[in-house]
Motif scaffolding. Structure first.
Motif, PDB file in Angstrom:
ATOM      1  N   ILE A 309       0.828  -1.334  -0.299  1.00  0.00           N
ATOM      2  CA  ILE A 309      -0.427  -0.146  -0.411  1.00  0.00           C
ATOM      3  C   ILE A 309       0.687   1.044   0.348  1.00  0.00           C
ATOM      4  N   LEU A 310       1.030   2.096  -0.858  1.00  0.00           N
ATOM      5  CA  LEU A 310       1.301   3.394  -1.135  1.00  0.00           C
ATOM      6  C   LEU A 310       0.699   4.329  -0.522  1.00  0.00           C
ATOM      7  N   GLU A 311       0.633   5.060   0.778  1.00  0.00           N
ATOM      8  CA  GLU A 311      -0.455   6.125   1.183  1.00  0.00           C
ATOM      9  C   GLU A 311       0.579   7.717   0.294  1.00  0.00           C
ATOM     10  N   GLY A 312      -0.439   8.179   0.253  1.00  0.00           N
ATOM     11  CA  GLY A 312      -0.301   9.576   0.226  1.00  0.00           C
ATOM     12  C   GLY A 312      -1.102  10.671   0.685  1.00  0.00           C
ATOM     13  N   TYR A 313      -0.647  11.862   0.170  1.00  0.00           N
ATOM     14  CA  TYR A 313      -1.322  12.901   0.820  1.00  0.00           C
ATOM     15  C   TYR A 313      -1.765  14.394  -0.068  1.00  0.00           C
ATOM     16  N   VAL A 322       0.369  15.602  -3.433  1.00  0.00           N
ATOM     17  CA  VAL A 322       1.042  16.928  -2.470  1.00  0.00           C
ATOM     18  C   VAL A 322       2.394  15.417  -2.638  1.00  0.00           C
ATOM     19  N   CYS A 323       1.989  14.763  -1.893  1.00  0.00           N
ATOM     20  CA  CYS A 323       3.471  14.313  -1.156  1.00  0.00           C
ATOM     21  C   CYS A 323       2.980  12.513  -1.448  1.00  0.00           C
ATOM     22  N   PHE A 324       3.679  11.442  -1.876  1.00  0.00           N
ATOM     23  CA  PHE A 324       3.713  10.356  -1.924  1.00  0.00           C
ATOM     24  C   PHE A 324       4.673   9.303  -1.728  1.00  0.00           C
ATOM     25  N   ASN A 325       4.703   7.539  -1.106  1.00  0.00           N
ATOM     26  CA  ASN A 325       5.549   7.337  -1.161  1.00  0.00           C
ATOM     27  C   ASN A 325       5.722   6.566  -2.444  1.00  0.00           C
ATOM     28  N   HIS A 326       7.214   5.717  -2.753  1.00  0.00           N
ATOM     29  CA  HIS A 326       7.347   5.101  -3.807  1.00  0.00           C
ATOM     30  C   HIS A 326       7.915   4.319  -4.211  1.00  0.00           C
ATOM     31  N   GLY A 334       3.597   4.825   8.058  1.00  0.00           N
ATOM     32  CA  GLY A 334       3.096   5.449   9.132  1.00  0.00           C
ATOM     33  C   GLY A 334       2.945   7.298   8.087  1.00  0.00           C
ATOM     34  N   SER A 335       4.018   7.107   6.963  1.00  0.00           N
ATOM     35  CA  SER A 335       4.486   8.154   6.697  1.00  0.00           C
ATOM     36  C   SER A 335       3.720   8.261   5.156  1.00  0.00           C
ATOM     37  N   ASN A 403      11.048  12.641   4.610  1.00  0.00           N
ATOM     38  CA  ASN A 403       9.021  11.963   4.987  1.00  0.00           C
ATOM     39  C   ASN A 403       9.024  12.985   5.702  1.00  0.00           C
ATOM     40  N   LEU A 404       7.311  12.735   4.684  1.00  0.00           N
ATOM     41  CA  LEU A 404       5.977  13.651   5.904  1.00  0.00           C
ATOM     42  C   LEU A 404       5.168  13.063   7.043  1.00  0.00           C
ATOM     43  N   PHE A 405       5.211  13.384   8.071  1.00  0.00           N
ATOM     44  CA  PHE A 405       4.234  12.423   8.790  1.00  0.00           C
ATOM     45  C   PHE A 405       3.113  13.374   9.033  1.00  0.00           C
TER      46      PHE A 405
END
Length: 514
Positions: A309-313, A322-326, A334-335, A403-405
């Protein structure tokens, strides 16, 4: 020159027989998709719609939505998607606030009489000039005296070149959910939408062979960009799901070989709890957004389906990503990952000054994804876009690797006896309890502490634990100023059409009952 419909027109030429849309037993190729969208565009132009005019659309995840959406874009008009759960008074507000000249409304289904609400709203406003009803019976030329989509496209040419638009022309007006006040229309440009769709493709390593399961409402920014604009530009197949049901969804994954599933946390919770025995091995990626995904939910899903699962914001005002895991980098559970290319993110204090690394503060954003502004809201724009940065109202922190949390919403912050308490932290802890399916933590009035902490909990099927036991358990897991003094066991939690828990409604409900 830029128009979202250019990609559709291109795929109608290079992938004419490729299945673009699947819904139930209905299948529509890219050639058919483009032809119907062209007829809709020609029908709009025949009724006086000009480039830049606003056209509202109320429709669940049915083929009507992408067909009309791209028809509006082909005509050079601005699409104004409306939440399908809106009542007549609310629809009237959106039509008037957006100054929509034209309104497409689906007839509705049992329990969701959309056309009745749409007609009532249309009749009460002078802002909108024409209403067209989309009906399941495509032989009807009128519905309660109003024109139907069948009538609109009758004898219209199936050929129509998309109207040329500039990159900074408004493509879509998306209304915020109104969690902090009256809904505001975020004006997103052609460039906003196009570049964010390209970002989604790159981040998820999409290809034309991908099959998207479209459970996210297409009227919402997340579904619109990730599950419609991005796949259409690549010539992917979209499997539309009007209403999320985990058993149905897992069956569709097996039937159509779905490779990409994007959802909000409550959908992943539903999939985790589902006992259906479907072969979901075709899935290669899950994408979560819309709200913070509890770590326990992420771990359970990945173990059950063997899919990352890739979490984004993101937000409506940022198109949304805005942000995303790669996929090609180590994920940090959690990020929400790092800012996407061309987008800058800072975490600032109440004076708009950057905070120290690791400290929480308000997330501010600038880049190609940020809206032009809120429609007809100069004062709101001055506040939200001050100093050239969009102020999100979300609290976050960065680690040393960038990394943004997400910590929480500024508005959700609970101040108990002078201590700042972030509900998300408590929710993460409660989601680790084996009996808990969902939880929402809110602040409630307290004469002693100003605010106190209340956890509203939905239990897993077949599980039982008392509110007193959960309260005592929470006390062992959290600091004395953080654990909920009040725990309420509930059957459900209020959610909006995207599956996001509406804490504002929950808080109002609890306050009224006191």
């Amino acid at each position: 020159m830029l128009n979202l419909a250019a990609a559709l027109q291109r795929n109608a030429v290079i992938n004419p027989d490729k299945i673009a849309i699947v819904c139930g037993e209905t299948q529509i190729t890219y050639a058919q998709f483009n032809a119907i969208a062209s007829q809709i565009a020609n029908g709009l132009k025949a009724r006086g719609i000009q480039p830049g005019d606003r056209v509202a659309l109320s429709c669940p995840n049915l083929p009507f939505f992408p067909l009309v959406y791209y028809g509006i874009q082909k005509a050079g008009a601005v699409t104004v998607p409306l939440n399908v759960l809106l009542r007549a008074r609310e629809i009237q507000y959106h039509l008037e606030d957006s100054q929509a000249k034209f309104y497409f409304c689906f007839e509705g289904v049992e329990g969701l009489p959309m056309a009745e609400a749409g007609i009532e709203a249309f009749q009460k406003t002078d802002a909108c000039e024409q209403l067209v009803v989309m009906t399941a019976d495509q032989t009807l030329s009128e519905y309660q005296g109003f024109e139907t989509l069948t009538s609109l496209i009758h004898r219209q040419s199936a050929e129509c070149d998309y109207a040329p638009r500039n990159a900074d022309d408004t493509a879509v007006i998306l209304y915020t959910s109104g969690t902090t006040g009256k809904p505001k229309g975020a004006e997103l440009t052609q460039a906003n939408q196009y570049l964010n769709a390209m970002a989604a493709q790159n981040l998820m390593q999409m290809a034309g062979r991908d099959v998207h399961l479209v459970t996210l409402p297409l009227f919402h920014t997340f579904g619109q960009t990730v599950n419609m604009n991005a796949p259409v530009s690549l010539g992917c197949t979209m499997v539309l799901v009007p209403r999320f049901d985990p058993t149905l969804v897992m069956g569709l994954i097996e039937k159509h070989g779905v490779t990409l599933f994007a959802g909000v946390p409550t959908m992943f919770i539903g999939m985790n709890l589902c006992q259906a025995e479907s072969d979901c091995s075709s899935l290669r990626i899950g994408v979560s957004g819309g709200a913070s995904l509890p770590l326990e939910v992420l771990k359970t899903f990945e173990e059950k389906f063997s899919v990352p699962i890739l979490e984004g914001y993101g937000l409506s005002e940022t198109s949304p990503i805005v942000c995303f895991n790669h996929l090609d980098k180590q994920r940090l559970p959690g990020s929400v990952g790092q800012p996407i290319q061309g987008v800058e993110v800072r975490v600032v204090d109440d004076k708009d000054q950057p905070v120290a690394l690791g400290e929480p503060g308000e997330i501010v954003i600038r880049g190609h994804n940020v809206m032009k502004g809120y429609l007809n809201r100069p004062e709101e724009n001055e506040r939200a876009l001050r100093h050239g940065w969009f102020h999100s109202g979300d609290v976050g922190r960065f680690d040393e690797l960038g990394n943004l949390f997400i910590v929480d919403r500024v508005k959700d912050l609970i101040i108990r006896g002078g201590f700042n308490v972030y509900p998300r932290e408590i929710e993460e802890v409660f989601m680790t309890h084996p009996a808990v399916a969902m939880v929402a933590v809110i602040g409630v009035p307290s004469s002693e502490y100003g605010e106190d902490i209340k956890a509203c909990v939905v239990l897993k099927e077949g599980q039982f634990v008392s509110s007193q036991e959960l309260r005592a358990w929470g006390k062992t897991q959290l600091a004395a100023y953080k654990y909920p003094r009040q725990v309420e066991i509930r059957d459900t939690l209020p959610m909006n059409a995207t599956g996001k828990i509406m804490k504002k409604d929950l808080k109002a409900e609890i306050t009224q009952s006191v």
